[in-house]
Design an enzyme around this catalytic site. Structure first.
Site, PDB file in Angstrom:
ATOM      1  N   ARG A 198       0.793  -1.231   0.000  1.00  0.00           N
ATOM      2  CA  ARG A 198       0.000   0.000   0.000  1.00  0.00           C
ATOM      3  C   ARG A 198       0.828   1.285   0.000  1.00  0.00           C
ATOM      4  O   ARG A 198       0.304   2.361  -0.225  1.00  0.00           O
ATOM      5  CB  ARG A 198      -0.971   0.000   1.192  1.00  0.00           C
ATOM      6  CG  ARG A 198      -2.172  -0.885   0.954  1.00  0.00           C
ATOM      7  CD  ARG A 198      -2.993  -1.060   2.200  1.00  0.00           C
ATOM      8  NE  ARG A 198      -2.365  -2.006   3.115  1.00  0.00           N
ATOM      9  CZ  ARG A 198      -2.769  -2.203   4.370  1.00  0.00           C
ATOM     10  NH1 ARG A 198      -3.777  -1.506   4.854  1.00  0.00           N
ATOM     11  NH2 ARG A 198      -2.164  -3.079   5.129  1.00  0.00           N
ATOM     12  N   GLN A 258      14.130 -14.068   5.333  1.00  0.00           N
ATOM     13  CA  GLN A 258      12.978 -14.945   5.168  1.00  0.00           C
ATOM     14  C   GLN A 258      12.703 -14.978   3.664  1.00  0.00           C
ATOM     15  O   GLN A 258      12.236 -13.993   3.093  1.00  0.00           O
ATOM     16  CB  GLN A 258      11.766 -14.382   5.937  1.00  0.00           C
ATOM     17  CG  GLN A 258      10.564 -15.302   5.904  1.00  0.00           C
ATOM     18  CD  GLN A 258       9.292 -14.626   6.400  1.00  0.00           C
ATOM     19  OE1 GLN A 258       9.166 -13.398   6.376  1.00  0.00           O
ATOM     20  NE2 GLN A 258       8.333 -15.421   6.831  1.00  0.00           N
TER      21      GLN A 258
HETATM   22  C1  UD1 Z   1      -0.218  -9.163  12.897  1.00  0.00           C
HETATM   23  C2  UD1 Z   1      -0.814 -10.078  13.981  1.00  0.00           C
HETATM   24  C3  UD1 Z   1      -2.058  -9.411  14.559  1.00  0.00           C
HETATM   25  C4  UD1 Z   1      -1.685  -8.063  15.130  1.00  0.00           C
HETATM   26  C5  UD1 Z   1      -0.991  -7.196  14.069  1.00  0.00           C
HETATM   27  C6  UD1 Z   1      -0.427  -5.966  14.715  1.00  0.00           C
HETATM   28  C7  UD1 Z   1      -0.315 -12.344  13.257  1.00  0.00           C
HETATM   29  C8  UD1 Z   1      -0.855 -13.580  12.692  1.00  0.00           C
HETATM   30  N1  UD1 Z   1      -1.169 -11.337  13.391  1.00  0.00           N
HETATM   31  O1  UD1 Z   1      -1.171  -9.071  11.860  1.00  0.00           O
HETATM   32  O2  UD1 Z   1      -2.604 -10.209  15.564  1.00  0.00           O
HETATM   33  O3  UD1 Z   1      -2.829  -7.397  15.603  1.00  0.00           O
HETATM   34  O4  UD1 Z   1       0.103  -7.907  13.458  1.00  0.00           O
HETATM   35  O5  UD1 Z   1       0.053  -5.102  13.727  1.00  0.00           O
HETATM   36  O6  UD1 Z   1       0.837 -12.302  13.603  1.00  0.00           O
HETATM   37  N2  UD1 Z   1       6.100 -10.199   8.334  1.00  0.00           N
HETATM   38  C9  UD1 Z   1       7.225 -10.886   7.952  1.00  0.00           C
HETATM   39  N3  UD1 Z   1       7.079 -12.066   7.273  1.00  0.00           N
HETATM   40  C10 UD1 Z   1       5.878 -12.587   6.979  1.00  0.00           C
HETATM   41  C11 UD1 Z   1       4.728 -11.871   7.379  1.00  0.00           C
HETATM   42  C12 UD1 Z   1       4.871 -10.682   8.060  1.00  0.00           C
HETATM   43  O7  UD1 Z   1       8.338 -10.451   8.195  1.00  0.00           O
HETATM   44  O8  UD1 Z   1       5.839 -13.668   6.391  1.00  0.00           O
HETATM   45  C13 UD1 Z   1       6.247  -8.937   9.062  1.00  0.00           C
HETATM   46  C14 UD1 Z   1       5.676  -7.761   8.328  1.00  0.00           C
HETATM   47  O9  UD1 Z   1       6.667  -7.130   7.523  1.00  0.00           O
HETATM   48  C15 UD1 Z   1       5.229  -6.862   9.475  1.00  0.00           C
HETATM   49  C16 UD1 Z   1       4.901  -7.844  10.607  1.00  0.00           C
HETATM   50  O10 UD1 Z   1       5.543  -9.037  10.276  1.00  0.00           O
HETATM   51  O11 UD1 Z   1       6.286  -6.024   9.914  1.00  0.00           O
HETATM   52  C17 UD1 Z   1       3.401  -8.047  10.754  1.00  0.00           C
HETATM   53  O12 UD1 Z   1       2.899  -8.647   9.579  1.00  0.00           O
HETATM   54  P1  UD1 Z   1       1.493  -8.274   8.967  1.00  0.00           P
HETATM   55  O13 UD1 Z   1       1.290  -9.047   7.722  1.00  0.00           O
HETATM   56  O14 UD1 Z   1       1.329  -6.821   8.908  1.00  0.00           O
HETATM   57  O15 UD1 Z   1       0.532  -8.883  10.079  1.00  0.00           O
HETATM   58  P2  UD1 Z   1      -0.923  -8.437  10.413  1.00  0.00           P
HETATM   59  O16 UD1 Z   1      -1.854  -9.095   9.477  1.00  0.00           O
HETATM   60  O17 UD1 Z   1      -0.996  -6.977  10.516  1.00  0.00           O
END
Ligand code: UD1
Ligand code: MG
Length: 458
Positions: free
Chosen positions: A16, A74
């Site tokens: 986004r 990752q």
């Molecule tokens: C996540 C939480 C949610 C919380 C929210 C807070 C989970 C399943 N959910 O959701 O409960 O309320 O954060 O903001 O954890 N990332 C990686 N690798 C991945 C996926 C994500 O490094 O494979 C990182 C993203 O860059 C980000 C963070 O992890 O910095 C959170 O990931 P995001 O996809 O935003 O999770 P949410 O769906 O927001």
């Protein structure tokens, strides 16, 4: 006490933002948003930081190379649980793992400290930092039992309508013991998003009879995650307000914080006054008793005490005590002004040293010059430093007087107390105490107006 490792999750794409720049590198208050998370973590006493990178990882690693952090990759973004697992080896000798996100630049060290203290004091195995939000949309919801203990976290996409009513949310910030890595290996992705949810480890901890806690301590700002540029602007505003407040409480007057932009790393001495519409950026350091602004823009520069800077731009320069800059001056990189120098209106100085007490009061260009003490540079003076191919130096020794509209064709040296005549184009050195003058003798035509009139009347 054994080591604590902070793991910052930053592998996600950040679609986004609609940007070629990795999301976590977008600057807020002058530094990448992830740097704010790094410094909050560092000042809360976390020993070691590991950043999980994926999307745009080359950019992120390069931009953060000066920080004392370790990177793990990752390769595929399979979820937050999978992301944390990548840090297992890096966190090998740690008793406490703190999970953070790279896109929450408003997180404060004190909030993290509170979480870590709570986790330790209660000898918990896992602690989730939570917040209560007016609008919890998009976040995982905290499910507590009748005793108020946390049972699990449900993601919005997996939640029932009743669960969606819950306003206590998961901040995405946690403390875990080492056990977390063993549990992560057994997660499965059977949920609405087909991802390995980090949040699922809580259930497993409870199954094993471990203590799982939720600390409702985060303010909405602390956990505010940036997903688009509107949120970026919001974070910028909050950080700017915080910085102005910090600066004011340290003894600096800011006339109008709403129109004053001070980057996170700037330092300002006491009894300095900042006037409206001023931006102070990068690694700038400003001394005491200065008056900065209105309309000053100062980037990565060092400003002494008792300096005034009015409506001017200063980049990567040094300005000594008692200098008087502007209005409308432009100091470009490599400028070094010693004490009590005046650089006045419409003067540009580039990569030049100006000795103490010298004055360049108006309308001049000074580039690649070394100017001694108590030199006066007249209005309209230009150092002709560039021949179309190379830059050449100009040297003006102590006490010299450069007449108005002098062109100094470099390389050239004006000796001590030498004078150049107004309007001269100086192409040869002027020895000390001498006058260099180069202009055609003036012609005077007597009674010219009368003669002209007569001619017209005929
Ligand atoms: C996540 C939480 C949610 C919380 C929210 C807070 C989970 C399943 N959910 O959701 O409960 O309320 O954060 O903001 O954890 N990332 C990686 N690798 C991945 C996926 C994500 O490094 O494979 C990182 C993203 O860059 C980000 C963070 O992890 O910095 C959170 O990931 P995001 O996809 O935003 O999770 P949410 O769906 O927001
Ligand atoms: Mg998110």
């Amino acid at each position: 006490m054994s080591k604590t490792t902070g793991v910052i999750l930053a592998a996600g794409k950040g679609v986004r933002m609609r940007s070629r720049l990795a999301k976590v590198l977008h600057p807020v208050a002058g530094i990448p948003m992830i740097s704010h998370v790094v410094s909050a973590a560092q000042s809360s006493g976390i020993d070691r930081l590991v950043v999980v990178v994926g999307h745009g990882r080359e950019q992120v690693v390069k931009a953060m190379s000066a920080e004392t952090i370790q990177f793990v990759v990752q390769e595929e973004q399979l979820g937050t649980g999978h992301a944390l697992l990548q840090a297992e080896a890096a966190a090998e000798d740690s008793e406490l793992i703190i999970v953070l996100c790279g896109d929450t630049p408003l997180l404060r060290a004190q909030t993290l400290e509170k979480l870590i203290r709570f986790h330790r004091d209660n000898q918990a195995s896992a602690t989730v930092l939570t917040a209560e939000l007016e609008n919890p949309e998009g976040y995982g919801r905290i499910i507590r039992d009748d005793q108020g203990d946390i049972v699990r976290i449900v993601e919005e996409k997996d939640a029932t309508p009743q669960e969606r009513e819950i306003r206590e949310i998961n901040s995405g910030i946690y403390c875990f013991d080492r056990e977390v890595f063993r549990i992560l290996k057994n997660l499965n992705p059977d949920n609405a998003q087909g991802e390995y949810y980090l949040t699922d480890v809580l259930l497993e901890y409870r199954k094993n009879g471990r203590r799982v806690l939720a600390l409702l301590a985060a303010q909405e700002e602390d956990i505010y995650g940036i997903n688009d540029r509107a949120q970026l602007a919001f974070a910028e505003r909050i950080l700017r307000q915080r910085k102005c407040l910090e600066v004011m409480l340290s003894g600096v007057t800011i006339l109008d914080p709403a129109t004053t932009f001070i980057d996170a790393q700037v330092k300002i001495g006491s009894d300095t006054t900042i006037l409206p519409f001023t931006m102070i950026e990068g690694q700038t350091v400003i001394g005491e008793n200065c008056v900065i602004g209105p309309g000053a823009r100062i980037i990565s520069s060092r400003i002494g005490d008792r300096v005034t800077i009015d409506n001017s731009k200063i980049i990567e320069s040094q300005v000594g005590d008692g200098c008087d800059i502007g209005p409308y001056a432009y100091l470009r990189p490599g400028t070094e002004l010693h004490q009590d120098v005046k650089v006045g209106d419409f003067v540009e100085v580039k990569k030049s040293v100006v000795g103490s007490g010298s004055k360049i009061p108006h309308l001049a260009y000074v580039g690649d010059a070394t100017i001694g003490c108590h030199v006066n540079v007249g209005a309209g003076t230009i150092t002709c430093n560039y021949d179309g191919e190379k830059k050449h130096p100009t040297i003006i020794e102590d006490g010299a007087f450069i007449g108005s509209n002098t062109n100094l064709v470099a390389p050239v040296r004006i000796g001590e107390k030498a004078v150049t005549g107004a309007g001269s184009t100086i192409t040869r050195d002027v020895p000390p105490f001498s006058l260099g003058v180069e202009r055609a003798p003036q012609k005077v035509i007597d009674n010219w107006r009368h003669r002209k009139k007569k001619h017209n009347d005929e």
